[in-house]
Motif scaffolding. Structure first.
Motif, PDB file in Angstrom:
ATOM      1  N   GLN A 170      -3.059 -30.417  70.175  1.00  0.00           N
ATOM      2  CA  GLN A 170      -2.008 -30.392  69.163  1.00  0.00           C
ATOM      3  C   GLN A 170      -0.986 -31.492  69.424  1.00  0.00           C
ATOM      4  OE1 GLN A 170      -1.914 -28.396  66.314  1.00  0.00           O
ATOM      5  NE2 GLN A 170      -0.374 -29.921  65.777  1.00  0.00           N
ATOM      6  N   ALA A 171      -0.637 -31.708  70.678  1.00  0.00           N
ATOM      7  CA  ALA A 171       0.308 -32.775  71.021  1.00  0.00           C
ATOM      8  C   ALA A 171      -0.252 -34.136  70.610  1.00  0.00           C
ATOM      9  CB  ALA A 171       0.617 -32.753  72.514  1.00  0.00           C
ATOM     10  N   SER A 172      -1.534 -34.364  70.872  1.00  0.00           N
ATOM     11  CA  SER A 172      -2.163 -35.624  70.491  1.00  0.00           C
ATOM     12  C   SER A 172      -2.149 -35.790  68.973  1.00  0.00           C
ATOM     13  CB  SER A 172      -3.600 -35.679  71.010  1.00  0.00           C
ATOM     14  OG  SER A 172      -4.246 -36.846  70.564  1.00  0.00           O
ATOM     15  N   LYS A 173      -2.487 -34.732  68.277  1.00  0.00           N
ATOM     16  CA  LYS A 173      -2.509 -34.774  66.809  1.00  0.00           C
ATOM     17  C   LYS A 173      -1.116 -35.083  66.263  1.00  0.00           C
ATOM     18  CE  LYS A 173      -3.542 -31.821  62.851  1.00  0.00           C
ATOM     19  NZ  LYS A 173      -4.000 -30.492  62.440  1.00  0.00           N
ATOM     20  N   ASP A 174      -0.084 -34.435  66.812  1.00  0.00           N
ATOM     21  CA  ASP A 174       1.285 -34.662  66.362  1.00  0.00           C
ATOM     22  C   ASP A 174       1.717 -36.102  66.625  1.00  0.00           C
ATOM     23  OD1 ASP A 174       1.445 -32.007  65.567  1.00  0.00           O
ATOM     24  OD2 ASP A 174       2.584 -31.367  67.336  1.00  0.00           O
ATOM     25  N   LEU A 175       1.407 -36.603  67.812  1.00  0.00           N
ATOM     26  CA  LEU A 175       1.776 -37.971  68.147  1.00  0.00           C
ATOM     27  C   LEU A 175       1.078 -38.976  67.235  1.00  0.00           C
ATOM     28  CD1 LEU A 175       1.785 -37.670  72.012  1.00  0.00           C
ATOM     29  CD2 LEU A 175       3.750 -38.317  70.597  1.00  0.00           C
ATOM     30  N   ARG A 176      -0.199 -38.767  66.970  1.00  0.00           N
ATOM     31  CA  ARG A 176      -0.954 -39.674  66.093  1.00  0.00           C
ATOM     32  C   ARG A 176      -0.431 -39.638  64.659  1.00  0.00           C
ATOM     33  NH1 ARG A 176      -3.557 -42.836  69.346  1.00  0.00           N
ATOM     34  NH2 ARG A 176      -4.874 -41.816  70.866  1.00  0.00           N
ATOM     35  N   ALA A 177       0.040 -38.457  64.225  1.00  0.00           N
ATOM     36  CA  ALA A 177       0.595 -38.347  62.877  1.00  0.00           C
ATOM     37  C   ALA A 177       1.871 -39.171  62.748  1.00  0.00           C
ATOM     38  CB  ALA A 177       0.865 -36.887  62.534  1.00  0.00           C
ATOM     39  N   LEU A 178       2.630 -39.212  63.831  1.00  0.00           N
ATOM     40  CA  LEU A 178       3.894 -39.945  63.812  1.00  0.00           C
ATOM     41  C   LEU A 178       3.723 -41.428  64.101  1.00  0.00           C
ATOM     42  CD1 LEU A 178       5.971 -37.281  65.716  1.00  0.00           C
ATOM     43  CD2 LEU A 178       6.184 -37.869  63.305  1.00  0.00           C
ATOM     44  N   THR A 179       2.832 -41.741  65.039  1.00  0.00           N
ATOM     45  CA  THR A 179       2.594 -43.126  65.439  1.00  0.00           C
ATOM     46  C   THR A 179       1.108 -43.275  65.750  1.00  0.00           C
ATOM     47  OG1 THR A 179       4.780 -43.151  66.468  1.00  0.00           O
ATOM     48  CG2 THR A 179       3.307 -44.947  67.030  1.00  0.00           C
ATOM     49  N   PRO A 180       0.319 -43.743  64.787  1.00  0.00           N
ATOM     50  CA  PRO A 180      -1.131 -43.804  64.962  1.00  0.00           C
ATOM     51  C   PRO A 180      -1.608 -44.557  66.208  1.00  0.00           C
ATOM     52  CG  PRO A 180      -0.559 -44.186  62.678  1.00  0.00           C
ATOM     53  CD  PRO A 180       0.741 -44.168  63.450  1.00  0.00           C
ATOM     54  N   ASP A 181      -0.866 -45.547  66.647  1.00  0.00           N
ATOM     55  CA  ASP A 181      -1.295 -46.317  67.817  1.00  0.00           C
ATOM     56  C   ASP A 181      -0.523 -45.925  69.080  1.00  0.00           C
ATOM     57  OD1 ASP A 181       1.100 -47.367  66.963  1.00  0.00           O
ATOM     58  OD2 ASP A 181       0.542 -49.452  67.304  1.00  0.00           O
ATOM     59  N   SER A 182      -0.116 -44.671  69.163  1.00  0.00           N
ATOM     60  CA  SER A 182       0.694 -44.170  70.272  1.00  0.00           C
ATOM     61  C   SER A 182      -0.031 -44.277  71.623  1.00  0.00           C
ATOM     62  CB  SER A 182       1.053 -42.703  70.021  1.00  0.00           C
ATOM     63  OG  SER A 182       1.650 -42.135  71.151  1.00  0.00           O
ATOM     64  N   ALA A 183       0.603 -44.964  72.552  1.00  0.00           N
ATOM     65  CA  ALA A 183       0.054 -45.057  73.912  1.00  0.00           C
ATOM     66  C   ALA A 183       0.097 -43.701  74.591  1.00  0.00           C
ATOM     67  CB  ALA A 183       0.826 -46.091  74.717  1.00  0.00           C
ATOM     68  N   LEU A 184       1.114 -42.915  74.299  1.00  0.00           N
ATOM     69  CA  LEU A 184       1.202 -41.586  74.897  1.00  0.00           C
ATOM     70  C   LEU A 184       0.069 -40.691  74.384  1.00  0.00           C
ATOM     71  CD1 LEU A 184       2.603 -39.681  76.787  1.00  0.00           C
ATOM     72  CD2 LEU A 184       4.225 -39.137  74.974  1.00  0.00           C
ATOM     73  N   ALA A 185      -0.250 -40.799  73.103  1.00  0.00           N
ATOM     74  CA  ALA A 185      -1.378 -40.038  72.567  1.00  0.00           C
ATOM     75  C   ALA A 185      -2.678 -40.460  73.248  1.00  0.00           C
ATOM     76  CB  ALA A 185      -1.480 -40.216  71.058  1.00  0.00           C
ATOM     77  N   ASP A 186      -2.798 -41.743  73.564  1.00  0.00           N
ATOM     78  CA  ASP A 186      -3.974 -42.212  74.306  1.00  0.00           C
ATOM     79  C   ASP A 186      -4.060 -41.526  75.669  1.00  0.00           C
ATOM     80  OD1 ASP A 186      -4.586 -43.938  72.218  1.00  0.00           O
ATOM     81  OD2 ASP A 186      -3.778 -45.716  73.235  1.00  0.00           O
ATOM     82  N   LEU A 187      -2.919 -41.363  76.328  1.00  0.00           N
ATOM     83  CA  LEU A 187      -2.901 -40.677  77.628  1.00  0.00           C
ATOM     84  C   LEU A 187      -3.258 -39.206  77.481  1.00  0.00           C
ATOM     85  CD1 LEU A 187       0.301 -42.238  79.210  1.00  0.00           C
ATOM     86  CD2 LEU A 187      -2.068 -42.684  79.849  1.00  0.00           C
ATOM     87  N   VAL A 188      -2.740 -38.575  76.443  1.00  0.00           N
ATOM     88  CA  VAL A 188      -3.066 -37.174  76.181  1.00  0.00           C
ATOM     89  C   VAL A 188      -4.562 -37.040  75.917  1.00  0.00           C
ATOM     90  CG1 VAL A 188      -2.681 -35.195  74.656  1.00  0.00           C
ATOM     91  CG2 VAL A 188      -0.751 -36.626  75.341  1.00  0.00           C
ATOM     92  N   ASP A 189      -5.123 -37.946  75.123  1.00  0.00           N
ATOM     93  CA  ASP A 189      -6.560 -37.915  74.838  1.00  0.00           C
ATOM     94  C   ASP A 189      -7.387 -38.096  76.112  1.00  0.00           C
ATOM     95  OD1 ASP A 189      -6.065 -37.516  72.137  1.00  0.00           O
ATOM     96  OD2 ASP A 189      -6.333 -39.633  71.610  1.00  0.00           O
ATOM     97  N   ALA A 190      -6.926 -38.959  76.998  1.00  0.00           N
ATOM     98  CA  ALA A 190      -7.629 -39.152  78.275  1.00  0.00           C
ATOM     99  C   ALA A 190      -7.593 -37.865  79.102  1.00  0.00           C
ATOM    100  CB  ALA A 190      -7.011 -40.306  79.051  1.00  0.00           C
ATOM    101  N   LYS A 191      -6.452 -37.179  79.077  1.00  0.00           N
ATOM    102  CA  LYS A 191      -6.326 -35.904  79.798  1.00  0.00           C
ATOM    103  C   LYS A 191      -7.274 -34.872  79.188  1.00  0.00           C
ATOM    104  CE  LYS A 191      -4.188 -32.937  82.541  1.00  0.00           C
ATOM    105  NZ  LYS A 191      -4.305 -32.975  83.983  1.00  0.00           N
ATOM    106  N   ILE A 192      -7.352 -34.834  77.871  1.00  0.00           N
ATOM    107  CA  ILE A 192      -8.256 -33.908  77.183  1.00  0.00           C
ATOM    108  C   ILE A 192      -9.703 -34.173  77.601  1.00  0.00           C
ATOM    109  CG2 ILE A 192      -9.236 -33.307  74.921  1.00  0.00           C
ATOM    110  CD1 ILE A 192      -6.357 -33.848  73.789  1.00  0.00           C
TER     111      ILE A 192
END
Length: 59
Positions: free
Chosen positions: A25-47
């Motif tokens: 959900q955190a990754s989805k929220d971050l991508r909705a706000l900023t599609p190229d989010s580096a933090l979302a990339d980190l969350v995805d790596a953790k997933i």
């Protein structure tokens, strides 16, 4: 959800033992706000790391 709030949630979930659902959900929220989010990339790596440890297929 504001970008700042999503950032805080993602940072907290990465260090506080979030569930897989919370991380997704955190990754989805971050991508909705900023599609190229580096933090979302980190969350995805953790997933992916969690899923590989559990033997789950990647989404």
């Amino acid at each position: 959800m504001s970008y700042e709030k999503a950032l805080q949630v993602a940072e907290r979930t990465l260090v506080d033992g979030a569930t897989l659902a919370e991380l997704k959900q955190a990754s989805k929220d971050l991508r909705a706000l900023t599609p190229d989010s580096a933090l979302a990339d980190l969350v995805d790596a953790k997933i992916k790391s969690i899923e590989s440890q559990r033997g789950c297929p990647h989404s």
